[in-house]
Design an enzyme around this catalytic site. Structure first.
Site, PDB file in Angstrom:
ATOM      1  N   ASP A  32      10.061   3.338  20.278  1.00  0.00           N
ATOM      2  CA  ASP A  32      10.966   1.755  19.608  1.00  0.00           C
ATOM      3  C   ASP A  32      11.097   1.099  20.181  1.00  0.00           C
ATOM      4  O   ASP A  32      12.111   0.919  21.248  1.00  0.00           O
ATOM      5  CB  ASP A  32      11.069   1.927  17.953  1.00  0.00           C
ATOM      6  CG  ASP A  32      10.570   2.665  17.283  1.00  0.00           C
ATOM      7  OD1 ASP A  32       9.279   3.428  17.198  1.00  0.00           O
ATOM      8  OD2 ASP A  32      11.282   2.728  15.901  1.00  0.00           O
TER       9      ASP A  32
HETATM   10  N1  URA Z   1      11.186   7.558  15.168  1.00  0.00           N
HETATM   11  C1  URA Z   1      12.050   6.800  15.039  1.00  0.00           C
HETATM   12  O1  URA Z   1      11.894   5.994  14.032  1.00  0.00           O
HETATM   13  N2  URA Z   1      11.536   5.516  16.603  1.00  0.00           N
HETATM   14  C2  URA Z   1      11.988   5.590  17.135  1.00  0.00           C
HETATM   15  O2  URA Z   1      12.160   4.975  18.754  1.00  0.00           O
HETATM   16  C3  URA Z   1      11.679   7.494  17.834  1.00  0.00           C
HETATM   17  C4  URA Z   1      11.845   8.442  17.044  1.00  0.00           C
END
Ligand code: URA
Length: 245
Positions: free
Chosen positions: A104
């Site tokens: 993310d």
């Molecule tokens: N899970 C999440 O919620 N965010 C990420 O960036 C990676 C795994």
């Protein structure tokens, strides 16, 4: 490909440095000294020698990046937000790199970038079960019940029940926790959604390992290095054990 670009891409120096070497007569193409940095070479068939050493063009490159916050792992998100490939300099900028598994925009940590599509498939395919380890901080204290829930597989919503995952609590107290989460799948916002389903909120998330390859702690956010042959082999094996890579 231009001769100076080929040499710079192969890590023989910056564009300026390799141009100097070329002008100084240190580089030959198919046995003849070449002093024109813009001379076009076919990296697959031309024989390029620099300072007496053959230059072997790499078809595939594999980078480990410490993804910083505020940068997209790939470019199909919000317009104007930088993406990780933009952080890759001239040394590998020539290659069209894609991430093997996303993070993310507000997450940090280990992102593998490569132009080898089969390799990416091996890492992200849900059938291959390559483990990814995340260090998280949460608002709300995680407890033994959450460890159990992760192990049993959490029903995140009507459409998605996460498979069994490992939650290891590192510390808890004062209404917050630190923990390690190991997943063998990678759905959208998966860690955050699993933690949310347990009634807590992820406030910080950093991926620290993929398939047994650990984020190099010398890499500051935004920095990258090539994976070592051993690391590439480890990832291939890890994906290969559970499927084809
Ligand atoms: N899970 C999440 O919620 N965010 C990420 O960036 C990676 C795994």
């Amino acid at each position: 490909m231009r001769l100076d670009r080929l040499l710079a891409n192969m890590g023989l120096g910056s564009r300026r440095e390799v141009r100097k070497m070329i002008a100084g007569g240190a580089v030959s193409v198919n046995g003849a000294t070449e002093r024109d940095p813009g001379f076009e070479v076919d990296p697959d068939s031309d024989s390029v020698v620099c300072g007496g050493r053959p230059v072997r063009y790499k078809k595939f490159v594999y980078l480990m990046m410490n993804k910083p916050k505020g940068v997209l792992s790939c470019g199909d998100g919000a317009p104007g937000v930088p993406e990780c490939a933009d952080l890759v300099g001239d040394d590998f900028g020539f290659y069209e790199l894609s991430p093997a598994g996303r993070l993310d925009v507000d997450s940090e940590g280990l992102l593998i970038l490569t132009n080898d599509g089969d390799f990416i498939h091996g890492i992200i395919s849900p059938n291959k079960k390559v483990g990814k380890v995340y260090y998280i901080k949460t608002d709300g204290e995680l407890g033994p019940g959450d460890v159990e829930a992760f192990r049993n597989g959490i029903k995140v919503d009507e459409d998605f029940t996460a498979k069994s995952a490992e939650l290891k609590i590192l510390s808890r107290g004062g209404g917050v926790s630190e923990a390690l989460v190991t997943l063998k799948e990678g759905k959208y916002h998966q860690v955050k959604r699993m933690v949310k389903a347990c009634g807590k909120t992820v406030t910080y998330l950093k991926r620290i390992a993929v398939g047994g390859v650990i984020l190099d702690e010398r890499l500051r956010p935004g920095e990258y290095r090539e994976l070592t042959p051993e690391e590439i082999e480890k990832l291939r094996k890890c994906a290969g054990e559970t499927g084809k890579l």
